[in-house]
Design an enzyme around this catalytic site. Structure first.
Site, PDB file in Angstrom:
ATOM      1  N   THR A 175       9.456   3.713  -7.603  1.00 20.55           N
ATOM      2  CA  THR A 175       8.302   4.454  -7.089  1.00 20.55           C
ATOM      3  C   THR A 175       8.738   5.418  -5.979  1.00 20.55           C
ATOM      4  OG1 THR A 175       6.838   2.690  -7.655  1.00 20.55           O
ATOM      5  CG2 THR A 175       6.197   3.998  -5.763  1.00 20.55           C
ATOM      6  N   ARG A 203      -2.568  -2.207 -16.811  1.00 20.42           N
ATOM      7  CA  ARG A 203      -2.283  -2.727 -15.470  1.00 20.42           C
ATOM      8  C   ARG A 203      -2.132  -1.561 -14.473  1.00 20.42           C
ATOM      9  NH1 ARG A 203       2.087  -1.824 -11.648  1.00 20.42           N
ATOM     10  NH2 ARG A 203       2.234  -3.668 -10.354  1.00 20.42           N
ATOM     11  N   VAL A 204      -2.724  -1.726 -13.323  1.00 22.64           N
ATOM     12  CA  VAL A 204      -2.607  -0.728 -12.257  1.00 22.64           C
ATOM     13  C   VAL A 204      -2.044  -1.431 -11.024  1.00 22.64           C
ATOM     14  CG1 VAL A 204      -3.899   0.817 -10.744  1.00 22.64           C
ATOM     15  CG2 VAL A 204      -4.545   0.630 -13.147  1.00 22.64           C
ATOM     16  N   GLY A 205      -1.058  -0.821 -10.397  1.00 21.70           N
ATOM     17  CA  GLY A 205      -0.448  -1.421  -9.207  1.00 21.70           C
ATOM     18  C   GLY A 205      -1.077  -0.923  -7.924  1.00 21.70           C
ATOM     19  N   ASP A 206      -0.313  -1.018  -6.853  1.00 18.81           N
ATOM     20  CA  ASP A 206      -0.831  -0.638  -5.534  1.00 18.81           C
ATOM     21  C   ASP A 206      -0.786   0.864  -5.265  1.00 18.81           C
ATOM     22  OD1 ASP A 206       2.034  -0.939  -5.614  1.00 18.81           O
ATOM     23  OD2 ASP A 206       2.047  -0.647  -3.439  1.00 18.81           O
ATOM     24  N   THR A 226       6.320   0.739  -1.474  1.00 15.81           N
ATOM     25  CA  THR A 226       6.950   0.502  -2.770  1.00 15.81           C
ATOM     26  C   THR A 226       7.321  -0.969  -2.876  1.00 15.81           C
ATOM     27  OG1 THR A 226       8.804   1.005  -4.224  1.00 15.81           O
ATOM     28  CG2 THR A 226       9.212   1.206  -1.859  1.00 15.81           C
ATOM     29  N   GLY A 227       7.101  -1.532  -4.059  1.00 17.22           N
ATOM     30  CA  GLY A 227       7.428  -2.938  -4.235  1.00 17.22           C
ATOM     31  C   GLY A 227       6.504  -3.586  -5.243  1.00 17.22           C
ATOM     32  N   GLY A 229       3.578  -4.499  -6.757  1.00 16.44           N
ATOM     33  CA  GLY A 229       2.247  -3.942  -6.509  1.00 16.44           C
ATOM     34  C   GLY A 229       1.151  -4.964  -6.288  1.00 16.44           C
TER      35      GLY A 229
HETATM   36  N1  ASP Z   1       4.485  -0.610  -6.418  1.00 13.42           N
HETATM   37  C1  ASP Z   1       4.697  -0.167  -7.767  1.00 13.42           C
HETATM   38  C2  ASP Z   1       3.765  -0.888  -8.702  1.00 13.42           C
HETATM   39  O1  ASP Z   1       3.597  -2.095  -8.546  1.00 13.42           O
HETATM   40  C3  ASP Z   1       6.067  -0.411  -8.257  1.00 13.42           C
HETATM   41  C4  ASP Z   1       7.173   0.096  -7.386  1.00 13.42           C
HETATM   42  O2  ASP Z   1       7.021   0.255  -6.178  1.00 13.42           O
HETATM   43  O3  ASP Z   1       8.248   0.399  -7.943  1.00 13.42           O
HETATM   44  O4  ASP Z   1       3.271  -0.288  -9.612  1.00 13.42           O
END
Ligand code: ASP
Length: 308
Positions: A175, A203-206, A226-227, A229
């Protein structure tokens, strides 16, 4: 007049030193610096923080090295579904898109949502129609195809394994995001991602969730995460940094430390974040082996780093 400053990230995770050849490391660092320079030019010319973070993130979206825009990972159907958001600290306006396909620069679409719609977050086919209406640049599936990401997906396709881009032992993180302070003392944050490999059920992340993956408020700070989500959503991570500064009076560095090292780990929240405050202090912190990152502050010196 405020000092100007900008920071970017390109994902955080298990970045193995053994697999990081000098060539690969310099390619990542060059891409991060390119993004920083693009954003910094906007700020130097007196541009707004929101324009600077959008410009920086566009550069990272156009690079196949990062899991955003062109380099986005494959979902369970072998397609690319991208999420992005940005927020303007001056007036708390925000725009976001989730699960968009074939949009070259999802961050540009999020910007249009902020500027030209009455909404904050739009998704899927509706977001695609909005992109059409606003003549946002589209690309065919081939543009988003990357052999490495395809192999990465093939290894888990047909299974229930959903993989964080960073969790791979080899390359591919992640990300992207940017935070900036402009000459007028305004802050902004932007984040863009392809999400997780083999993700299903839309699916939707953060990343497109204001307060979770992205937050900016001139009163305190601007944050891009980033991480993992799901954990960042449950921790409301980006807003929590703001809240610790606003309500508890913590310094930016201390607020980031609390969120990244105390609050996220019990929630399985591997990852990191970048943050900037009104004084131009920049904090780039993570609770995993590495984070692609870079920043340039008042002294105009460009820094990029991957490992601790
Ligand atoms: N935070 C992002 C998600 O969960 C993934 C990432 O940071 O690489 O979609």
């Amino acid at each position: 007049m405020s000092t100007i400053a900008i920071a970017v990230h390109g994902g955080a995770g298990t970045i193995s030193k053994e697999q990081m050849t000098p060539e690969r490391e310099s390619a990542y660092r060059a891409a991060l610096e390119h993004a920083l320079r693009r954003g910094h030019e906007v700020l130097k010319e007196g541009g707004a923080a929101i324009d600077a973070v959008e410009a920086a993130v566009r550069v990272l979206e156009d690079s196949p090295l990062f899991n955003a825009g062109r380099g986005s990972v494959f979902n369970a159907d072998g397609q690319h579904e991208m999420d992005a958001s940005l927020m303007n600290g001056a007036d708390l306006r925000a725009g976001a898109v989730a699960g968009v396909q074939n949009v070259k620069n999802p961050i540009g679409l999020a910007r249009r949502v902020m500027d030209h719609s009455e909404h904050v977050l739009i998704s899927g086919m509706g977001a695609f129609e909005f992109a059409h209406k606003h003549k946002v640049e589209l690309e065919d599936d081939q543009y988003f195809h990357d052999d490495f990401r395809y192999q990465q997906w093939k290894e888990v396709a047909g299974t229930d394994v959903v993989q964080l881009d960073h969790s791979d032992k080899e390359r591919k993180f992640g990300t992207v995001g940017a935070v900036a302070l402009d000459m007028n003392g305004h802050l902004a944050a932007a984040t863009s991602t392809g999400g997780m490999t083999n993700k299903k059920w839309q699916r939707v992340g953060d990343s497109p969730i204001i307060g979770a993956g992205t937050y900016a408020n001139d009163a305190t700070c601007a944050v891009s995460c980033t991480g993992h989500g799901e954990s960042f959503i449950r921790a409301v991570a980006a807003h929590d940094v703001h809240a610790l500064v606003a309500y508890k009076g913590l310094s930016l560095a201390e607020a980031v430390r609390v969120v990244v090292h105390d609050k996220l780990p019990p929630l399985d929240g591997d990852g990191g974040l970048i943050a900037i405050d009104r004084e131009g202090s920049i904090v780039l912190d993570f609770n995993c082996p590495g984070m692609y990152r870079g920043h340039v502050g008042g002294d105009g010196v460009f820094h990029t780093a991957i490992f601790r």
